[in-house]
Every structure is written in structure tokens, then in C-alpha cells.
Design a protein around this motif. Structure first.
Motif, mmCIF file in Angstrom:
data_model
loop_
_atom_site.group_PDB
_atom_site.id
_atom_site.type_symbol
_atom_site.label_atom_id
_atom_site.label_comp_id
_atom_site.label_asym_id
_atom_site.label_seq_id
_atom_site.Cartn_x
_atom_site.Cartn_y
_atom_site.Cartn_z
ATOM 1 N N MET A 74 0.855 -1.186 0.000
ATOM 2 C CA MET A 74 0.000 0.000 0.000
ATOM 3 C C MET A 74 0.887 1.230 0.000
ATOM 4 N N ASN A 75 0.555 2.174 -0.850
ATOM 5 C CA ASN A 75 1.298 3.425 -0.897
ATOM 6 C C ASN A 75 0.584 4.478 -0.055
ATOM 7 N N PHE A 76 1.364 5.218 0.704
ATOM 8 C CA PHE A 76 0.844 6.287 1.546
ATOM 9 C C PHE A 76 1.270 7.610 0.924
ATOM 10 N N HIS A 77 0.339 8.233 0.189
ATOM 11 C CA HIS A 77 0.676 9.452 -0.536
ATOM 12 C C HIS A 77 0.294 10.728 0.204
ATOM 13 N N THR A 78 -0.787 10.699 0.942
ATOM 14 C CA THR A 78 -1.294 11.917 1.567
ATOM 15 C C THR A 78 -0.976 11.956 3.045
ATOM 16 N N ARG A 79 -0.500 13.093 3.485
ATOM 17 C CA ARG A 79 -0.204 13.301 4.901
ATOM 18 C C ARG A 79 -1.036 14.476 5.400
ATOM 19 N N LYS A 80 -1.474 14.357 6.631
ATOM 20 C CA LYS A 80 -2.240 15.431 7.281
ATOM 21 C C LYS A 80 -1.621 15.710 8.635
ATOM 22 N N TRP A 81 -1.616 16.972 8.985
ATOM 23 C CA TRP A 81 -1.131 17.411 10.283
ATOM 24 C C TRP A 81 -2.364 17.635 11.145
ATOM 25 N N VAL A 82 -2.468 16.956 12.265
ATOM 26 C CA VAL A 82 -3.643 17.076 13.131
ATOM 27 C C VAL A 82 -3.562 18.411 13.879
ATOM 28 N N LYS A 83 -4.540 19.283 13.584
ATOM 29 C CA LYS A 83 -4.571 20.638 14.140
ATOM 30 C C LYS A 83 -5.729 20.770 15.134
ATOM 31 N N LEU B 8 -12.707 10.732 8.472
ATOM 32 C CA LEU B 8 -13.514 10.097 7.413
ATOM 33 C C LEU B 8 -13.677 11.021 6.208
ATOM 34 N N LYS B 9 -13.772 12.315 6.441
ATOM 35 C CA LYS B 9 -13.836 13.281 5.340
ATOM 36 C C LYS B 9 -12.550 13.214 4.515
ATOM 37 N N TRP B 10 -11.401 13.174 5.185
ATOM 38 C CA TRP B 10 -10.114 13.100 4.493
ATOM 39 C C TRP B 10 -10.017 11.799 3.688
ATOM 40 N N ILE B 11 -10.474 10.704 4.287
ATOM 41 C CA ILE B 11 -10.417 9.402 3.604
ATOM 42 C C ILE B 11 -11.305 9.407 2.368
ATOM 43 N N ASP B 12 -12.524 9.921 2.480
ATOM 44 C CA ASP B 12 -13.442 9.944 1.336
ATOM 45 C C ASP B 12 -12.856 10.785 0.202
ATOM 46 N N GLU B 13 -12.250 11.904 0.543
ATOM 47 C CA GLU B 13 -11.631 12.753 -0.474
ATOM 48 C C GLU B 13 -10.446 12.035 -1.124
ATOM 49 N N GLU B 14 -9.592 11.418 -0.323
ATOM 50 C CA GLU B 14 -8.438 10.689 -0.852
ATOM 51 C C GLU B 14 -8.881 9.529 -1.743
ATOM 52 N N ALA C 295 -5.226 9.679 17.278
ATOM 53 C CA ALA C 295 -4.176 10.651 16.981
ATOM 54 C C ALA C 295 -4.477 11.893 17.799
ATOM 55 N N LYS C 296 -3.437 12.634 18.112
ATOM 56 C CA LYS C 296 -3.620 13.846 18.909
ATOM 57 C C LYS C 296 -3.056 15.052 18.167
ATOM 58 N N GLN C 297 -3.334 16.225 18.699
ATOM 59 C CA GLN C 297 -2.853 17.450 18.073
ATOM 60 C C GLN C 297 -1.339 17.379 17.877
ATOM 61 N N GLY C 298 -0.916 17.772 16.696
ATOM 62 C CA GLY C 298 0.502 17.780 16.370
ATOM 63 C C GLY C 298 0.979 16.531 15.660
ATOM 64 N N ASP C 299 0.192 15.450 15.738
ATOM 65 C CA ASP C 299 0.579 14.227 15.035
ATOM 66 C C ASP C 299 0.504 14.449 13.521
ATOM 67 N N ILE C 300 1.364 13.769 12.820
ATOM 68 C CA ILE C 300 1.295 13.736 11.364
ATOM 69 C C ILE C 300 0.816 12.339 11.003
ATOM 70 N N ILE C 301 -0.290 12.295 10.284
ATOM 71 C CA ILE C 301 -0.834 10.993 9.884
ATOM 72 C C ILE C 301 -0.726 10.855 8.378
ATOM 73 N N GLU C 302 -0.726 9.624 7.912
ATOM 74 C CA GLU C 302 -0.695 9.396 6.472
ATOM 75 C C GLU C 302 -1.779 8.414 6.088
ATOM 76 N N LEU C 303 -2.370 8.665 4.919
ATOM 77 C CA LEU C 303 -3.468 7.856 4.405
ATOM 78 C C LEU C 303 -2.963 6.995 3.260
ATOM 79 N N GLY C 304 -3.255 5.706 3.348
ATOM 80 C CA GLY C 304 -2.883 4.778 2.292
ATOM 81 C C GLY C 304 -4.117 4.143 1.697
ATOM 82 N N ILE C 305 -4.158 4.113 0.387
ATOM 83 C CA ILE C 305 -5.294 3.505 -0.318
ATOM 84 C C ILE C 305 -4.737 2.669 -1.460
ATOM 85 N N THR C 306 -5.325 1.511 -1.651
ATOM 86 C CA THR C 306 -4.950 0.684 -2.792
ATOM 87 C C THR C 306 -6.183 0.004 -3.369
ATOM 88 N N ALA C 307 -6.180 -0.164 -4.674
ATOM 89 C CA ALA C 307 -7.273 -0.864 -5.353
ATOM 90 C C ALA C 307 -7.189 -2.350 -5.043
#
Length: 128
Positions: free
Chosen positions: A1-10, A26-32, A60-72
Motif C-alpha cells: 500500500m502506498n501512503f501518498h497523503t499526509r495530514k497534520w492534526v490541528k 472520514l472526510k479526508w479518507i473519502d476525499e483521498e 491521533a492527537k494534536q501535532g501528530d502527522i498521519i498518512e493515508l494509504g489507499i490501494t485498489a
């Protein structure tokens, strides 16, 4: 699985407990997933059809950097099925998994239409 998108928890992404609000994630996942489907199916007219059980493994808590992975995982006649994992970028600890997200390919009238795709298209193929 490739993790292309990263989000900073604010701060605006947090719930009253001070952890990442599931709705924001879930909003971030649906968009990704939509972007992934658009790229794979080469059509900007796709819609979310189904999201299976969502397994929140950790928070996850404030300041964490998370990454989203999606694969077909499957190409249907008019659909694309994907799997998703979200993890902490630094610790690699899993935050969430979704086994099945289904998007449907639409024509200009909004009707499901065959896409003719059968395999994952990788970014490297774009530059050949």
C-alpha cells in the motif's frame, strides 16, 4: 500500500476528548479515495457507493502527522473497490483500517457506466 497523503492534526480537527475527530478523518479518507478513483478510472465523475466497517485501532492527537494509504483491490464493471489504512507517520502505528470502499464510475448523465479498467495504474506509468 502506498501512503501518498499526509495530514497534520490541528486544533480544529479534535473532538472534545482532545483526540482526532473521527468525522474529520472520514472526510479526508473519502476525499483521498475519490482522488484515487478518479486517477485510476481516468474519469472525474465518480461517487462513493459503499464504505464497510471502519476499525478505529488507535487515536491521533494534536501535532501528530498521519498518512493515508489507499490501494485498489478489485475492478468491477462500473466500480472500483479499495482498501484504506491510516497510520501515524512517525511511529507507523495504525490508526484506522477500512477493508472496503467502493466507488462507481458515472457518465455525464450521472448513470453508472463501464470503465474498462482491470489493473492498478501506477504513477511511474504516467511518465514513460
Amino acid at each position: 500500500m502506498n501512503f501518498h497523503t499526509r495530514k497534520w492534526v490541528k486544533p480544529e480537527d479534535l473532538n472534545p476528548n482532545g483526540s482526532l475527530f473521527g468525522g474529520s478523518l472520514l472526510k479526508w479518507i473519502d476525499e483521498e479515495a475519490a482522488i484515487y478513483a478518479i486517477v485510476q478510472l481516468e474519469n472525474d465523475r465518480v461517487v462513493t457507493k459503499f464504505i464497510s466497517e471502519i476499525n478505529f485501532v488507535s487515536s491521533a492527537k494534536q501535532g501528530d502527522i498521519i498518512e493515508l494509504g489507499i490501494t485498489a483491490t478489485n475492478f468491477g464493471r462500473t466500480s472500483l473497490t479499495m482498501r484504506c489504512e491510516v497510520r501515524n507517520k512517525i511511529t507507523r502505528k495504525s490508526i484506522l483500517t477500512i477493508e472496503k470502499i467502493v466507488f462507481v464510475n458515472l457518465d455525464s448523465e450521472g448513470n453508472p457506466t463501464p470503465h474498462g479498467k482491470t489493473k492498478i495504474k501506477y504513477i511511474e506509468e504516467e511518465f514513460k
